[in-house]
Design a protein around this motif. Structure first.
Motif, PDB file in Angstrom:
ATOM      1  N   PRO A   1       0.811  -1.220   0.000  1.00  0.00           N
ATOM      2  CA  PRO A   1       0.000   0.000   0.000  1.00  0.00           C
ATOM      3  C   PRO A   1       0.850   1.281   0.000  1.00  0.00           C
ATOM      4  CG  PRO A   1       0.180  -0.838   2.214  1.00  0.00           C
ATOM      5  CD  PRO A   1       1.049  -1.721   1.354  1.00  0.00           C
ATOM      6  N   ALA A   2       0.252   2.376  -0.424  1.00  0.00           N
ATOM      7  CA  ALA A   2       0.886   3.693  -0.359  1.00  0.00           C
ATOM      8  C   ALA A   2      -0.216   4.743  -0.234  1.00  0.00           C
ATOM      9  CB  ALA A   2       1.732   3.953  -1.598  1.00  0.00           C
ATOM     10  N   LEU A   3      -0.045   5.674   0.696  1.00  0.00           N
ATOM     11  CA  LEU A   3      -1.045   6.709   0.954  1.00  0.00           C
ATOM     12  C   LEU A   3      -0.353   8.067   1.067  1.00  0.00           C
ATOM     13  CD1 LEU A   3      -3.991   7.478   1.720  1.00  0.00           C
ATOM     14  CD2 LEU A   3      -3.358   7.015   4.110  1.00  0.00           C
ATOM     15  N   ALA A   4      -0.870   9.060   0.347  1.00  0.00           N
ATOM     16  CA  ALA A   4      -0.276  10.402   0.383  1.00  0.00           C
ATOM     17  C   ALA A   4      -1.360  11.460   0.248  1.00  0.00           C
ATOM     18  CB  ALA A   4       0.755  10.558  -0.732  1.00  0.00           C
ATOM     19  N   MET A   5      -1.093  12.634   0.847  1.00  0.00           N
ATOM     20  CA  MET A   5      -2.006  13.771   0.714  1.00  0.00           C
ATOM     21  C   MET A   5      -1.177  15.042   0.646  1.00  0.00           C
ATOM     22  SD  MET A   5      -5.449  14.599   2.866  1.00  0.00           S
ATOM     23  CE  MET A   5      -6.627  15.825   2.265  1.00  0.00           C
ATOM     24  N   LEU A   6      -1.591  15.965  -0.205  1.00  0.00           N
ATOM     25  CA  LEU A   6      -0.823  17.191  -0.443  1.00  0.00           C
ATOM     26  C   LEU A   6      -1.740  18.404  -0.425  1.00  0.00           C
ATOM     27  CD1 LEU A   6       2.036  17.853  -2.859  1.00  0.00           C
ATOM     28  CD2 LEU A   6      -0.093  19.126  -3.272  1.00  0.00           C
ATOM     29  N   TRP A   7      -1.194  19.521   0.085  1.00  0.00           N
ATOM     30  CA  TRP A   7      -1.893  20.809   0.109  1.00  0.00           C
ATOM     31  C   TRP A   7      -1.054  21.827  -0.657  1.00  0.00           C
ATOM     32  CZ3 TRP A   7      -1.690  17.359   4.013  1.00  0.00           C
ATOM     33  CH2 TRP A   7      -2.905  16.970   4.604  1.00  0.00           C
ATOM     34  N   GLY A   8      -1.515  22.191  -1.847  1.00  0.00           N
ATOM     35  CA  GLY A   8      -0.854  23.210  -2.640  1.00  0.00           C
ATOM     36  C   GLY A   8      -1.839  24.314  -3.000  1.00  0.00           C
ATOM     37  N   LYS A   9      -1.335  25.473  -3.312  1.00  0.00           N
ATOM     38  CA  LYS A   9      -2.210  26.604  -3.640  1.00  0.00           C
ATOM     39  C   LYS A   9      -1.526  27.479  -4.677  1.00  0.00           C
ATOM     40  CE  LYS A   9      -4.895  30.344  -1.519  1.00  0.00           C
ATOM     41  NZ  LYS A   9      -5.224  31.061  -0.264  1.00  0.00           N
ATOM     42  N   GLU A  10      -2.262  27.828  -5.712  1.00  0.00           N
ATOM     43  CA  GLU A  10      -1.733  28.694  -6.759  1.00  0.00           C
ATOM     44  C   GLU A  10      -1.314  30.032  -6.159  1.00  0.00           C
ATOM     45  OE1 GLU A  10      -0.414  29.306 -10.415  1.00  0.00           O
ATOM     46  OE2 GLU A  10      -1.819  27.633 -10.152  1.00  0.00           O
ATOM     47  N   GLY A  11      -0.082  30.455  -6.474  1.00  0.00           N
ATOM     48  CA  GLY A  11       0.436  31.722  -5.991  1.00  0.00           C
ATOM     49  C   GLY A  11       1.150  31.647  -4.669  1.00  0.00           C
ATOM     50  N   SER A  12       1.033  30.536  -3.940  1.00  0.00           N
ATOM     51  CA  SER A  12       1.727  30.389  -2.665  1.00  0.00           C
ATOM     52  C   SER A  12       3.128  29.807  -2.875  1.00  0.00           C
ATOM     53  CB  SER A  12       0.941  29.469  -1.730  1.00  0.00           C
ATOM     54  OG  SER A  12       1.675  29.222  -0.543  1.00  0.00           O
ATOM     55  N   LYS A  13       4.071  30.269  -2.083  1.00  0.00           N
ATOM     56  CA  LYS A  13       5.422  29.724  -2.143  1.00  0.00           C
ATOM     57  C   LYS A  13       5.573  28.448  -1.329  1.00  0.00           C
ATOM     58  CE  LYS A  13       7.875  34.086  -2.998  1.00  0.00           C
ATOM     59  NZ  LYS A  13       8.510  33.620  -4.240  1.00  0.00           N
ATOM     60  N   HIS A  14       4.558  28.086  -0.554  1.00  0.00           N
ATOM     61  CA  HIS A  14       4.630  26.926   0.333  1.00  0.00           C
ATOM     62  C   HIS A  14       3.732  25.798  -0.165  1.00  0.00           C
ATOM     63  CE1 HIS A  14       6.620  29.395   3.458  1.00  0.00           C
ATOM     64  NE2 HIS A  14       5.781  30.351   3.049  1.00  0.00           N
ATOM     65  N   THR A  15       4.232  24.572  -0.104  1.00  0.00           N
ATOM     66  CA  THR A  15       3.443  23.375  -0.401  1.00  0.00           C
ATOM     67  C   THR A  15       3.720  22.353   0.695  1.00  0.00           C
ATOM     68  OG1 THR A  15       3.759  23.789  -2.774  1.00  0.00           O
ATOM     69  CG2 THR A  15       2.849  21.653  -2.135  1.00  0.00           C
ATOM     70  N   PHE A  16       2.665  21.684   1.172  1.00  0.00           N
ATOM     71  CA  PHE A  16       2.800  20.739   2.283  1.00  0.00           C
ATOM     72  C   PHE A  16       2.233  19.376   1.885  1.00  0.00           C
ATOM     73  CE2 PHE A  16       2.298  24.999   4.012  1.00  0.00           C
ATOM     74  CZ  PHE A  16       3.355  25.095   4.894  1.00  0.00           C
ATOM     75  N   GLY A  17       2.779  18.338   2.482  1.00  0.00           N
ATOM     76  CA  GLY A  17       2.283  17.002   2.214  1.00  0.00           C
ATOM     77  C   GLY A  17       2.537  16.066   3.377  1.00  0.00           C
ATOM     78  N   VAL A  18       1.751  15.014   3.470  1.00  0.00           N
ATOM     79  CA  VAL A  18       1.978  13.939   4.439  1.00  0.00           C
ATOM     80  C   VAL A  18       1.851  12.627   3.688  1.00  0.00           C
ATOM     81  CG1 VAL A  18       1.187  15.227   6.468  1.00  0.00           C
ATOM     82  CG2 VAL A  18      -0.449  13.885   5.126  1.00  0.00           C
ATOM     83  N   SER A  19       2.553  11.607   4.169  1.00  0.00           N
ATOM     84  CA  SER A  19       2.536  10.324   3.476  1.00  0.00           C
ATOM     85  C   SER A  19       2.802   9.187   4.449  1.00  0.00           C
ATOM     86  CB  SER A  19       3.586  10.297   2.357  1.00  0.00           C
ATOM     87  OG  SER A  19       4.896  10.523   2.879  1.00  0.00           O
ATOM     88  N   ALA A  20       2.340   7.998   4.062  1.00  0.00           N
ATOM     89  CA  ALA A  20       2.631   6.758   4.782  1.00  0.00           C
ATOM     90  C   ALA A  20       2.946   5.713   3.717  1.00  0.00           C
ATOM     91  CB  ALA A  20       1.450   6.328   5.648  1.00  0.00           C
ATOM     92  N   PHE A  21       4.221   5.369   3.604  1.00  0.00           N
ATOM     93  CA  PHE A  21       4.681   4.455   2.568  1.00  0.00           C
ATOM     94  C   PHE A  21       5.394   3.261   3.188  1.00  0.00           C
ATOM     95  CE2 PHE A  21       5.475   8.500  -0.142  1.00  0.00           C
ATOM     96  CZ  PHE A  21       4.154   8.509  -0.579  1.00  0.00           C
ATOM     97  N   GLY A  22       5.170   2.092   2.619  1.00  0.00           N
ATOM     98  CA  GLY A  22       6.041   0.962   2.891  1.00  0.00           C
ATOM     99  C   GLY A  22       7.242   1.084   1.987  1.00  0.00           C
ATOM    100  N   ILE A  23       8.418   1.406   2.541  1.00  0.00           N
ATOM    101  CA  ILE A  23       9.572   1.739   1.706  1.00  0.00           C
ATOM    102  C   ILE A  23      10.643   0.666   1.694  1.00  0.00           C
ATOM    103  CG2 ILE A  23       9.187   4.200   2.069  1.00  0.00           C
ATOM    104  CD1 ILE A  23      11.695   4.141   3.918  1.00  0.00           C
ATOM    105  N   SER A  24      10.484  -0.388   2.499  1.00  0.00           N
ATOM    106  CA  SER A  24      11.541  -1.387   2.575  1.00  0.00           C
ATOM    107  C   SER A  24      10.971  -2.692   3.092  1.00  0.00           C
ATOM    108  CB  SER A  24      12.665  -0.890   3.504  1.00  0.00           C
ATOM    109  OG  SER A  24      13.646  -1.893   3.683  1.00  0.00           O
ATOM    110  N   GLY A  25      11.562  -3.793   2.670  1.00  0.00           N
ATOM    111  CA  GLY A  25      11.112  -5.066   3.192  1.00  0.00           C
ATOM    112  C   GLY A  25      11.761  -6.247   2.503  1.00  0.00           C
ATOM    113  N   PHE A  26      11.752  -7.357   3.175  1.00  0.00           N
ATOM    114  CA  PHE A  26      12.120  -8.628   2.562  1.00  0.00           C
ATOM    115  C   PHE A  26      11.417  -9.730   3.333  1.00  0.00           C
ATOM    116  CE2 PHE A  26      15.749  -7.623   5.442  1.00  0.00           C
ATOM    117  CZ  PHE A  26      15.639  -8.674   6.343  1.00  0.00           C
TER     118      PHE A  26
END
Length: 479
Positions: free
Chosen positions: A117-142
């Motif tokens: 699974p992979a879950l992400a959410m982002l908050w961006g706005k036209e004209g703003s210099k700031h962009t924010f995001g949060v995520s929960a990723f499975g990035i490693s495993g065996f």
């Protein structure tokens, strides 16, 4: 309510996960996987952007949520052999006689399907210099499950098996009483929860930072990090290596990135993920007869990764190319190798670590946008092998090494708000990783690893996966 949500999240991300490049996932989400994992300078979706370069999320100007789920299968094979005439003495690897035939066998993994699974959410706005995001990723495993060998030369009482076939008997999975490991099973997963922030320094250049909190879980059968109970002739009770329970650890780290868009199609990116430093796994161990074994602690960090990326966009095409360097040699749990040595100078039989080398990864992807609402993508990933041939024996529980990976993906834009993504992946380890069987009881000044002459241990694998994703963009007028 929050506690229940966290439990569900951890369960979802711990169902199953396998590494592609070393023990590191080559990409995150359907779009990033379909581009071979290349995203450092070509942010086509929020998941790939957050995973490889937090600075690149500045290109998104809306509130977006993205979820992907992959259905993953692999076919690891573990092989080993003994030369003809290997003597059986107490403490040697396996039974035989001066006239015993060569022995060879292969054991296939029987784990079945896993989920990614992979879950992400982002908050961006036209004209703003700031962009924010949060995520929960499975990035490693065996993880592997190799059953114990049943085609044995003798039984546990020493009686010969007249139906034994030495051409189909895998010595490394013989029972521990016959100096094999018996059933070999491992499960490792790493869930990374991150908060991303990008700031536009200029209209073309962005800087990004991403603090990470990591949760890892590891289970081993048998547990080679623990000292075995040696044979009676060596003062032990001959109970072999114990089985470890599932242990977990929390880790912390960060990622930093730069992203530059020239404005004429060419894009450049660079990022550095620091070592994700973990606390120790605290294993409670149990011998095969059910008796309690001494516990053991082990630290295994996630390695630092440096990435450089190149992107180029035209009317109907997006090209992405990434180069990465993974620094295993400086990472706890991977840099050490060989056997633990007691104060009296004798080996304990416990393994120090994997002894992996630094690796290079090349990821490339191409997206075609000439079909209305149906972009098509192909991707390729190449990874060098972190496992030194001399140390191949120590990585038997972690065989998920993919040299070449091929991907084909597509998306369908239902309307301005909704998009569906899909990818198919196929990977191969290339040539088998091969080394010698090792025995700590055969360590000497001229044989520091305890190699058993004439023996081999090797493993290779293929992987396949189908992944599907859904992307929703808020506050857009539906077509």
């Amino acid at each position: 309510m929050k506690t229940n949500f966290l439990k569900v999240l951890l369960l979802l991300f711990s169902i199953g996960l396998y590494g592609q490049t070393g023990h590191i996932m080559q990409g995150v989400g359907s779009i990033n996987m379909s581009m071979g994992g290349a995203s450092t300078a070509q942010p086509l979706d929020i998941s790939g952007a957050m995973h490889w370069n937090p600075a690149s999320i500045s290109v998104f100007n809306n509130k977006i949520i993205k979820f992907d789920l992959g259905f993953f299968s692999s076919s690891p094979e573990l092989s080993s052999s003994l030369p003809g005439g290997l003597l059986y003495q107490e403490g040697d690897f396996g039974p035989g006689s001066p006239a015993s035939p060569p022995v060879f066998g292969t054991t296939k993994d029987d784990r079945g399907m896993s989920y990614m699974p992979a879950l992400a959410m982002l908050w961006g706005k036209e004209g703003s210099k700031h962009t924010f995001g949060v995520s929960a990723f499975g990035i490693s495993g065996f993880g592997v499950t190799f059953p114990q060998e049943t085609n044995l030369p003798i039984d546990m009482s020493g009686n010969p098996n007249m139906n034994w076939n030495p051409n189909n008997s895998n010595p490394i999975t013989w029972p521990q009483g016959l100096r094999g490991f018996g059933r070999i099973e491992s499960d490792y997963m790493l869930l990374q929860v991150s908060a991303s922030w990008a700031y536009e320094l200029t209209d073309n250049l962005s800087f990004g930072v991403q603090p990470n909190i990591n949760y890892a879980a590891l289970e081993l059968e048998p547990n080679p990090l623990a000292s075995p109970d040696f044979p009676v002739s060596m003062g032990g009770s001959d109970r072999g290596y114990p089985i470890a329970d599932n242990a977990s650890a929390i880790g912390y780290g960060a990622q930093f990135g730069l992203f530059y868009d020239t404005g004429n199609g060419l894009k450049l990116g660079a990022s550095y993920k620091t070592v994700q430093t973990f606390g120790e796994f605290e294993f409670d161990n149990t011998y095969l007869d059910g008796s309690e074994a001494p516990g053991v602690n082990f630290q295994m960090d996630y390695p630092a990764i440096a990435s450089l990326g190149l992107g180029y966009s035209m009317k109907n095409f997006d090209l992405a190319l990434d180069f990465r360097r993974v620094f295993y040699e400086d990472t706890e749990g991977f840099k050490a190798s060989g056997w633990e040595i007691a104060d009296n100078g004798f080996p304990t039989g416990a393994v120090k670590g994997f002894g992996w080398q630094n690796i290079s990864i090349l990821s490339a992807g191409l997206q075609y946008k000439g079909i209305n609402k149906l972009p098509l993508r192909i991707g390729y990933t190449y990874s060098s092998n972190p496992i030194d041939d001399d140390l191949a024996f120590f990585s038997a529980p972690a065989t998920a090494i993919i040299k070449n990976a091929y991907q084909f993906g597509l998306s369908y834009e239902l309307n301005t708000n909704w998009r569906i993504d899909a990818v198919y992946h196929y990977g191969t380890s290339g040539d088998a990783t091969e080394g010698r069987l090792l025995d700590p009881m055969q360590i000497s000044a001229s044989n520091p690893l305890g190699e058993i002459p004439g023996t081999t241990v090797s493993y290779d694998m293929t992987t396949s996966m189908a992944m599907f994703g859904i992307n929703y963009t808020f506050n857009k007028k539906v077509n």
